[in-house]
Design a protein around this motif. Structure first.
Motif, PDB file in Angstrom:
ATOM      1  N   ALA A 129     -32.864  21.964  11.077  1.00  0.00           N
ATOM      2  CA  ALA A 129     -32.864  20.601  10.544  1.00  0.00           C
ATOM      3  C   ALA A 129     -32.331  20.537   9.118  1.00  0.00           C
ATOM      4  CB  ALA A 129     -34.283  20.021  10.590  1.00  0.00           C
ATOM      5  N   THR A 153     -42.979  25.866   5.541  1.00  0.00           N
ATOM      6  CA  THR A 153     -43.875  24.743   5.776  1.00  0.00           C
ATOM      7  C   THR A 153     -45.352  25.146   5.802  1.00  0.00           C
ATOM      8  OG1 THR A 153     -42.167  23.483   6.950  1.00  0.00           O
ATOM      9  CG2 THR A 153     -44.442  22.874   7.385  1.00  0.00           C
ATOM     10  N   SER A 196     -36.645  19.916   5.248  1.00  0.00           N
ATOM     11  CA  SER A 196     -35.644  20.575   6.083  1.00  0.00           C
ATOM     12  C   SER A 196     -35.344  21.993   5.616  1.00  0.00           C
ATOM     13  CB  SER A 196     -34.355  19.754   6.121  1.00  0.00           C
ATOM     14  OG  SER A 196     -33.601  19.888   4.931  1.00  0.00           O
ATOM     15  N   ARG A 199     -38.732  24.072   6.906  1.00  0.00           N
ATOM     16  CA  ARG A 199     -39.120  24.144   8.310  1.00  0.00           C
ATOM     17  C   ARG A 199     -38.297  25.154   9.086  1.00  0.00           C
ATOM     18  NH1 ARG A 199     -43.478  23.947  10.755  1.00  0.00           N
ATOM     19  NH2 ARG A 199     -42.710  26.098  10.758  1.00  0.00           N
ATOM     20  N   ASP A 206     -43.078  24.689  16.139  1.00  0.00           N
ATOM     21  CA  ASP A 206     -42.158  24.604  14.997  1.00  0.00           C
ATOM     22  C   ASP A 206     -40.911  23.810  15.375  1.00  0.00           C
ATOM     23  OD1 ASP A 206     -43.918  26.284  13.651  1.00  0.00           O
ATOM     24  OD2 ASP A 206     -42.666  28.078  13.911  1.00  0.00           O
ATOM     25  N   ALA A 208     -40.650  21.554  17.661  1.00  0.00           N
ATOM     26  CA  ALA A 208     -40.988  20.137  17.794  1.00  0.00           C
ATOM     27  C   ALA A 208     -40.944  19.446  16.438  1.00  0.00           C
ATOM     28  CB  ALA A 208     -42.369  19.981  18.421  1.00  0.00           C
ATOM     29  N   GLU A 209     -41.430  20.119  15.393  1.00  0.00           N
ATOM     30  CA  GLU A 209     -41.392  19.542  14.051  1.00  0.00           C
ATOM     31  C   GLU A 209     -39.954  19.422  13.554  1.00  0.00           C
ATOM     32  OE1 GLU A 209     -43.963  21.345  11.207  1.00  0.00           O
ATOM     33  OE2 GLU A 209     -45.660  21.443  12.585  1.00  0.00           O
ATOM     34  N   LEU A 211     -37.281  19.092  15.424  1.00  0.00           N
ATOM     35  CA  LEU A 211     -36.650  18.012  16.176  1.00  0.00           C
ATOM     36  C   LEU A 211     -37.047  16.646  15.619  1.00  0.00           C
ATOM     37  CD1 LEU A 211     -37.069  19.424  19.793  1.00  0.00           C
ATOM     38  CD2 LEU A 211     -34.894  19.065  18.606  1.00  0.00           C
ATOM     39  N   ALA A 212     -38.293  16.541  15.173  1.00  0.00           N
ATOM     40  CA  ALA A 212     -38.747  15.280  14.587  1.00  0.00           C
ATOM     41  C   ALA A 212     -38.017  14.983  13.276  1.00  0.00           C
ATOM     42  CB  ALA A 212     -40.252  15.318  14.357  1.00  0.00           C
ATOM     43  N   LEU A 213     -37.680  16.044  12.528  1.00  0.00           N
ATOM     44  CA  LEU A 213     -36.911  15.855  11.303  1.00  0.00           C
ATOM     45  C   LEU A 213     -35.465  15.468  11.610  1.00  0.00           C
ATOM     46  CD1 LEU A 213     -38.122  18.939   9.195  1.00  0.00           C
ATOM     47  CD2 LEU A 213     -38.641  16.529   8.748  1.00  0.00           C
ATOM     48  N   GLY A 214     -34.957  15.980  12.733  1.00  0.00           N
ATOM     49  CA  GLY A 214     -33.560  15.738  13.105  1.00  0.00           C
ATOM     50  C   GLY A 214     -32.744  17.004  12.961  1.00  0.00           C
ATOM     51  N   SER A 223     -31.719  22.530  23.009  1.00  0.00           N
ATOM     52  CA  SER A 223     -33.093  22.057  23.192  1.00  0.00           C
ATOM     53  C   SER A 223     -33.204  21.104  24.374  1.00  0.00           C
ATOM     54  CB  SER A 223     -33.588  21.355  21.915  1.00  0.00           C
ATOM     55  OG  SER A 223     -33.648  22.258  20.834  1.00  0.00           O
TER      56      SER A 223
END
Length: 233
Positions: A129, A153, A196, A199, A206, A208-209, A211-214, A223
């Motif tokens: 990310a 993180t 970013s 992470r 990890d 999933a987090e 992916l949430a950031l982009g 993915s």
């Protein structure tokens, strides 16, 4: 030393980045067949492909950072080397069986040969990310002399270790590296809003987090092909 006892030194006053030249970034990439073993239960047979995607997105973002002059990748994996070189990375063959920290020291020595006056940093290669602007903020917060690092993180490991031209890098990566780098006298960069760059990805949670950031396009594509996050076998 535990996390709670980490006491970073006070940084010297910063100087303009332009006066220090473009950064050399060194990234380690394991042989893909061995990389990211903790992602095995989540990614299955696509684990090596996912590890490569992380590296491709990390290198792409690093090369897009305006403060970065060059990106060097230390790897023995021919597939990763070929694809990362296409992006513009300088590929440095890792020392056989040397382990992570000797490989990083080897990459740092190579970076200094090609850009002896440039500041130097080691960056994790599993930051899918990564945002160029956030990386620029971290590099801009590095003191002009000595060593500095950024914790991951969870606050246990390290995603970036930097040093000024001529300073010894002294990488001590591995479990609990935040405490080791601090105990070795490196200044801890305390920026709160650079997720970013912090992470890194070792587990499905990890990812999933991230992916949430982009994440970048390579990680996004792979993915989408693996099992849904959290699905058990």
């Amino acid at each position: 030393m535990t996390q709670d006892t980490v006491r970073p030194a006070e940084p010297p006053a910063p100087v303009p980045t332009a006066a220090r030249g473009g950064w050399s970034l060194v990234l380690p990439v394991k042989p893909l067949a061995l990389a990211k073993s903790r992602l095995g239960p989540f990614a299955g047979a696509r684990r090596p492909e996912l590890a490569l995607a992380f590296a491709l997105d990390t290198v792409t973002a690093a090369l897009a950072c305006p403060l970065v002059g060059r990106v060097l990748v230390v790897t023995q994996d021919t597939c990763a080397a070929r694809q990362l070189a296409r992006l513009g990375a300088v590929v440095v063959d890792g020392e056989p069986d040397g382990g992570l920290n000797p490989a990083l020291a080897h990459g740092a020595e190579y970076a200094r040969r090609i850009a002896p006056r440039a500041p130097l940093a080691v960056l994790s290669a599993d930051l899918p990310a990564l945002r160029p602007a956030e990386l620029a903020r971290v590099l801009g917060a590095v003191p002009p002399a000595g060593r500095a690092f950024l914790a991951d993180t969870p606050g246990i490991g390290t995603t970036l270790l930097a040093c000024s031209p001529g300073a010894r890098l002294g990488p001590a990566f591995g479990g609990g590296s935040r405490a080791r780098h601090a105990a070795g006298g490196a200044y801890e960069i305390g920026l709160p809003d650079v997720p970013s760059v912090r992470r890194d990805v070792d587990t499905g949670a990890d990812l999933a987090e991230a992916l949430a950031l982009g994440v970048g396009p390579h990680t996004a594509a792979v993915s989408a092909l693996v099992r849904p996050l959290g699905q058990r076998s």
